[in-house]
Write a protein that holds these residues in place. Structure first.
Motif, PDB file in Angstrom:
ATOM      1  N   PRO A 142      39.322  42.518  42.266  1.00 44.97           N
ATOM      2  CA  PRO A 142      39.417  41.725  43.206  1.00 44.97           C
ATOM      3  C   PRO A 142      39.213  40.247  42.950  1.00 44.97           C
ATOM      4  CG  PRO A 142      37.122  42.638  42.911  1.00 44.97           C
ATOM      5  CD  PRO A 142      38.042  43.392  42.028  1.00 44.97           C
ATOM      6  N   GLY A 143      39.535  39.209  43.920  1.00 40.38           N
ATOM      7  CA  GLY A 143      39.474  37.960  43.851  1.00 40.38           C
ATOM      8  C   GLY A 143      40.569  37.289  42.968  1.00 40.38           C
ATOM      9  N   VAL A 144      41.008  36.020  43.386  1.00 37.67           N
ATOM     10  CA  VAL A 144      41.907  35.357  42.815  1.00 37.67           C
ATOM     11  C   VAL A 144      42.145  35.258  41.254  1.00 37.67           C
ATOM     12  CG1 VAL A 144      42.951  32.898  42.699  1.00 37.67           C
ATOM     13  CG2 VAL A 144      41.952  33.641  44.667  1.00 37.67           C
ATOM     14  N   GLY A 145      40.925  35.165  40.609  1.00 35.11           N
ATOM     15  CA  GLY A 145      40.833  35.234  39.131  1.00 35.11           C
ATOM     16  C   GLY A 145      41.353  36.363  38.485  1.00 35.11           C
ATOM     17  N   GLU A 146      40.578  37.252  39.205  1.00 36.43           N
ATOM     18  CA  GLU A 146      40.977  38.996  38.594  1.00 36.43           C
ATOM     19  C   GLU A 146      42.458  39.316  38.769  1.00 36.43           C
ATOM     20  OE1 GLU A 146      38.608  40.749  36.476  1.00 36.43           O
ATOM     21  OE2 GLU A 146      37.939  38.641  36.732  1.00 36.43           O
ATOM     22  N   THR A 147      42.967  38.802  40.092  1.00 36.88           N
ATOM     23  CA  THR A 147      44.089  39.427  40.311  1.00 36.88           C
ATOM     24  C   THR A 147      45.116  38.774  39.659  1.00 36.88           C
ATOM     25  OG1 THR A 147      43.570  39.560  42.609  1.00 36.88           O
ATOM     26  CG2 THR A 147      45.852  39.192  42.632  1.00 36.88           C
ATOM     27  N   THR A 148      44.857  37.405  39.061  1.00 36.52           N
ATOM     28  CA  THR A 148      45.823  36.474  38.317  1.00 36.52           C
ATOM     29  C   THR A 148      45.831  37.530  36.974  1.00 36.52           C
ATOM     30  OG1 THR A 148      45.136  34.686  39.270  1.00 36.52           O
ATOM     31  CG2 THR A 148      46.075  34.574  37.228  1.00 36.52           C
ATOM     32  N   ARG A 149      44.795  37.860  36.469  1.00 34.15           N
ATOM     33  CA  ARG A 149      44.678  38.518  35.254  1.00 34.15           C
ATOM     34  C   ARG A 149      45.564  39.795  35.055  1.00 34.15           C
ATOM     35  NH1 ARG A 149      38.296  38.525  33.523  1.00 34.15           N
ATOM     36  NH2 ARG A 149      38.235  36.622  32.455  1.00 34.15           N
ATOM     37  N   VAL A 150      45.246  40.565  36.240  1.00 35.68           N
ATOM     38  CA  VAL A 150      46.135  41.708  36.552  1.00 35.68           C
ATOM     39  C   VAL A 150      47.430  41.448  36.498  1.00 35.68           C
ATOM     40  CG1 VAL A 150      46.879  43.589  37.947  1.00 35.68           C
ATOM     41  CG2 VAL A 150      44.675  42.948  37.950  1.00 35.68           C
ATOM     42  N   LEU A 151      48.295  40.316  37.108  1.00 31.85           N
ATOM     43  CA  LEU A 151      49.610  39.970  36.914  1.00 31.85           C
ATOM     44  C   LEU A 151      49.873  39.442  35.486  1.00 31.85           C
ATOM     45  CD1 LEU A 151      49.599  38.591  40.452  1.00 31.85           C
ATOM     46  CD2 LEU A 151      51.106  40.353  39.704  1.00 31.85           C
ATOM     47  N   LEU A 152      48.932  39.040  34.890  1.00 32.34           N
ATOM     48  CA  LEU A 152      49.319  38.484  33.620  1.00 32.34           C
ATOM     49  C   LEU A 152      49.329  39.204  32.330  1.00 32.34           C
ATOM     50  CD1 LEU A 152      47.513  34.812  33.373  1.00 32.34           C
ATOM     51  CD2 LEU A 152      49.907  35.268  33.690  1.00 32.34           C
ATOM     52  N   ARG A 153      48.240  40.319  32.315  1.00 32.99           N
ATOM     53  CA  ARG A 153      48.199  41.235  31.343  1.00 32.99           C
ATOM     54  C   ARG A 153      47.945  42.695  31.600  1.00 32.99           C
ATOM     55  NH1 ARG A 153      42.821  37.911  29.894  1.00 32.99           N
ATOM     56  NH2 ARG A 153      41.032  39.177  30.946  1.00 32.99           N
ATOM     57  N   ARG A 154      48.238  43.179  32.773  1.00 36.77           N
ATOM     58  CA  ARG A 154      48.147  44.563  32.934  1.00 36.77           C
ATOM     59  C   ARG A 154      49.290  45.135  33.522  1.00 36.77           C
ATOM     60  NH1 ARG A 154      42.510  46.395  32.858  1.00 36.77           N
ATOM     61  NH2 ARG A 154      43.589  48.557  32.671  1.00 36.77           N
ATOM     62  N   VAL A 155      49.729  46.338  33.845  1.00 40.06           N
ATOM     63  CA  VAL A 155      50.649  46.713  34.838  1.00 40.06           C
ATOM     64  C   VAL A 155      50.244  47.104  36.347  1.00 40.06           C
ATOM     65  CG1 VAL A 155      52.284  48.801  34.883  1.00 40.06           C
ATOM     66  CG2 VAL A 155      51.515  47.958  32.676  1.00 40.06           C
ATOM     67  N   PRO A 156      50.849  46.042  37.092  1.00 44.86           N
ATOM     68  CA  PRO A 156      50.142  45.994  38.336  1.00 44.86           C
ATOM     69  C   PRO A 156      51.070  47.013  39.304  1.00 44.86           C
ATOM     70  CG  PRO A 156      51.155  43.684  37.726  1.00 44.86           C
ATOM     71  CD  PRO A 156      51.752  44.737  36.775  1.00 44.86           C
ATOM     72  N   TRP A 157      50.323  47.853  40.384  1.00 46.72           N
ATOM     73  CA  TRP A 157      50.968  48.450  41.229  1.00 46.72           C
ATOM     74  C   TRP A 157      51.454  47.808  42.569  1.00 46.72           C
ATOM     75  CZ3 TRP A 157      47.797  51.632  45.231  1.00 46.72           C
ATOM     76  CH2 TRP A 157      48.576  52.569  45.789  1.00 46.72           C
ATOM     77  N   LYS A 158      50.167  47.032  43.232  1.00 47.94           N
ATOM     78  CA  LYS A 158      50.596  46.140  44.195  1.00 47.94           C
ATOM     79  C   LYS A 158      49.536  45.101  44.363  1.00 47.94           C
ATOM     80  CE  LYS A 158      50.518  49.614  47.416  1.00 47.94           C
ATOM     81  NZ  LYS A 158      50.687  50.080  48.672  1.00 47.94           N
ATOM     82  N   ILE A 159      49.923  44.323  45.103  1.00 48.81           N
ATOM     83  CA  ILE A 159      48.882  43.291  45.346  1.00 48.81           C
ATOM     84  C   ILE A 159      48.395  43.159  46.659  1.00 48.81           C
ATOM     85  CG2 ILE A 159      48.401  40.641  45.393  1.00 48.81           C
ATOM     86  CD1 ILE A 159      48.731  42.058  42.359  1.00 48.81           C
ATOM     87  N   LEU A 160      46.989  43.120  47.067  1.00 51.78           N
ATOM     88  CA  LEU A 160      46.660  43.142  48.219  1.00 51.78           C
ATOM     89  C   LEU A 160      46.172  41.661  48.692  1.00 51.78           C
ATOM     90  CD1 LEU A 160      44.289  46.194  48.588  1.00 51.78           C
ATOM     91  CD2 LEU A 160      46.756  46.008  49.070  1.00 51.78           C
ATOM     92  N   VAL A 161      46.585  41.076  49.885  1.00 50.40           N
ATOM     93  CA  VAL A 161      46.112  39.786  50.274  1.00 50.40           C
ATOM     94  C   VAL A 161      45.711  39.748  51.727  1.00 50.40           C
ATOM     95  CG1 VAL A 161      47.847  38.539  48.526  1.00 50.40           C
ATOM     96  CG2 VAL A 161      48.560  38.798  50.654  1.00 50.40           C
ATOM     97  N   GLN A 162      44.652  39.073  51.842  1.00 47.51           N
ATOM     98  CA  GLN A 162      44.202  38.576  53.432  1.00 47.51           C
ATOM     99  C   GLN A 162      45.286  37.977  54.309  1.00 47.51           C
ATOM    100  OE1 GLN A 162      40.410  36.385  53.441  1.00 47.51           O
ATOM    101  NE2 GLN A 162      39.390  38.307  53.986  1.00 47.51           N
ATOM    102  N   ASP A 163      46.039  37.235  53.583  1.00 47.08           N
ATOM    103  CA  ASP A 163      46.917  36.172  54.367  1.00 47.08           C
ATOM    104  C   ASP A 163      48.176  35.875  53.511  1.00 47.08           C
ATOM    105  OD1 ASP A 163      48.364  34.458  55.705  1.00 47.08           O
ATOM    106  OD2 ASP A 163      46.736  33.020  56.091  1.00 47.08           O
ATOM    107  N   LYS A 164      49.386  36.326  53.842  1.00 48.17           N
ATOM    108  CA  LYS A 164      50.235  36.023  53.095  1.00 48.17           C
ATOM    109  C   LYS A 164      50.821  34.511  52.674  1.00 48.17           C
ATOM    110  CE  LYS A 164      53.030  40.316  52.624  1.00 48.17           C
ATOM    111  NZ  LYS A 164      54.381  40.951  53.153  1.00 48.17           N
ATOM    112  N   ASN A 165      50.346  33.707  53.709  1.00 45.50           N
ATOM    113  CA  ASN A 165      50.673  32.269  54.010  1.00 45.50           C
ATOM    114  C   ASN A 165      49.511  31.315  53.484  1.00 45.50           C
ATOM    115  OD1 ASN A 165      53.086  32.651  55.351  1.00 45.50           O
ATOM    116  ND2 ASN A 165      52.033  33.335  56.978  1.00 45.50           N
ATOM    117  N   ASP A 166      48.472  32.094  52.833  1.00 43.88           N
ATOM    118  CA  ASP A 166      47.492  31.368  52.272  1.00 43.88           C
ATOM    119  C   ASP A 166      47.839  30.559  51.149  1.00 43.88           C
ATOM    120  OD1 ASP A 166      44.961  30.355  50.925  1.00 43.88           O
ATOM    121  OD2 ASP A 166      43.920  32.308  51.332  1.00 43.88           O
TER     122      ASP A 166
END
Length: 360
Positions: A300-324
């Motif tokens: 969870p959170g911006v920092g951890e989500t960034t890490r998932v996208l940079l160095r793990r194999v993501p399944w999906k990303i949940l966001v509160q607001d796509k326009n944030d």
């Protein structure tokens, strides 16, 4: 080790630059999900595209002032709670630039020159005991303050508490386990600059904003019992290193934000609540709703989500607001890796990264 000036930070890490090789993302993810501990391997460092670097620079310009205020608030709280005779111990590597910024603020506002070390802490393996012994022997009469960038679901907070308890029992010392962070969207620490899940621009990048140091390693092939935990120095990325530029950009805001720091400090002190761990409750709910077998696959959170996208194999990303607008770099990384984005309102975080289950 590292590309920071020696007076800014001392990395208590064993240099593995010449002996350890990185593993590809899919290969590493499969190994982790087969039971190999994540700290025994290193991921291949993401090399940012020009478009991505543009997003980083834009976010730094946008958030430098807010970051300076958060740094000032945390530093003021540390002095208020611990006094002036302190040692800063940042958790490598995301905590390192934050520790340097807090050290710089203490010099700016209090004319204090405090020691600052960066040490390894690893989920499931704890705090680097040899590094802590080194600090305690060098500074037996000083108060230790641990520093990190942000909280996710609080796993490192728990790890730190457990590690300090063991350290205190084993060596008869009284190391305080309190963790200071800039952003605490997980509501799991007492010292924080904000509980808003805002973008700390250093979270956008890996080593190129953290002194060109890799994430930390504990692999008994390279690390003997009396060694510090290990890391690599990425010499080949020296041309793209923005670590010191990041520090200079934020500290240039300190003189302009003195009033903002006072106001935020007053706000935090008047509205302060004890850690409620609400973030962890959100994560348990997500785990149930999305049938995720391992809670560690939810970041969870911006920092951890960034890490998932940079160095793990993501399944999906949940966001509160796509326009944030705070999520521009998340959207760009997800698009680059063809990762689906889904709106999910019921969480205290702006976003959450879900790791793909490769093995059942």
């Amino acid at each position: 080790m590292g590309s920071y000036p020696a007076e800014d930070v001392t990395f208590l890490l064993k240099d593995l630059s010449d002996v350890m090789e990185e593993r590809g993302t899919e290969d590493r993810e499969e190994a982790i999900q087969s039971g190999v501990h994540y700290s025994e391997m290193l991921p291949i460092e993401y090399k940012p595209t020009p478009e991505y670097m543009e997003v980083y620079h834009q976010s730094l310009e946008e958030y430098a002032g807010k970051l300076a205020i958060a740094v000032g608030v945390v530093a003021e709280e540390i002095v208020s709670k611990k006094g002036r005779d302190i040692v800063l111990v940042s958790l490598a590597r995301a905590g390192t630039p934050i520790g340097i910024l807090i050290k710089k603020y203490l010099s700016f506002a209090f004319q204090l020159n405090v020691p600052h070390y960066s040490v390894s802490i690893i989920r499931g393996k704890g705090l680097d005991e040899q590094a802590m012994r080194y600090i305690l022997e060098d500074h037996p009469d000083k108060e230790i303050q641990f520093i990190d960038g942000w909280t996710g679901k609080g796993a490192i907070t728990h790890e730190l508490t457990k590690a300090c308890k063991l350290l205190n029992e084993k060596y008869g010392v009284t190391v305080d386990d309190s963790l200071a962070v800039l952003a605490d969207p997980g509501y799991c620490v007492d010292i924080y600059g904000t509980r808003e899940d805002f973008l700390i621009p250093s979270a956008c990048l890996n080593s190129t904003v953290s002194g060109l140091v890799s994430r930390t390693v504990h692999n008994t092939k390279f690390i003997k019992p009396d060694d510090f935990h290990g890391a690599k120095y990425y010499q080949h990325l020296e041309g793209e290193d923005v670590s010191n530029d990041f520090i200079q950009r934020v500290i240039s805001e300190f003189p302009k934000k003195e009033q903002g720091i006072k106001e935020q400090l007053h706000k935090i002190r008047s509205e302060h609540t004890e850690p409620s761990w609400i973030g962890l409750e959100n994560i348990k709910q997500i785990q149930q709703e999305f049938s995720i077998p391992d809670i560690n696959h939810i970041k969870p959170g911006v920092g951890e989500t960034t890490r998932v996208l940079l160095r793990r194999v993501p399944w999906k990303i949940l966001v509160q607001d796509k326009n944030d607008p705070r999520l521009k770099h998340i959207m760009l990384l997800a698009k680059d890796r063809s990762v689906p984005i889904e709106e999910y309102k019921n969480m205290s975080y702006t976003c959450c990264g879900l790791i793909k289950t490769i093995r059942s």
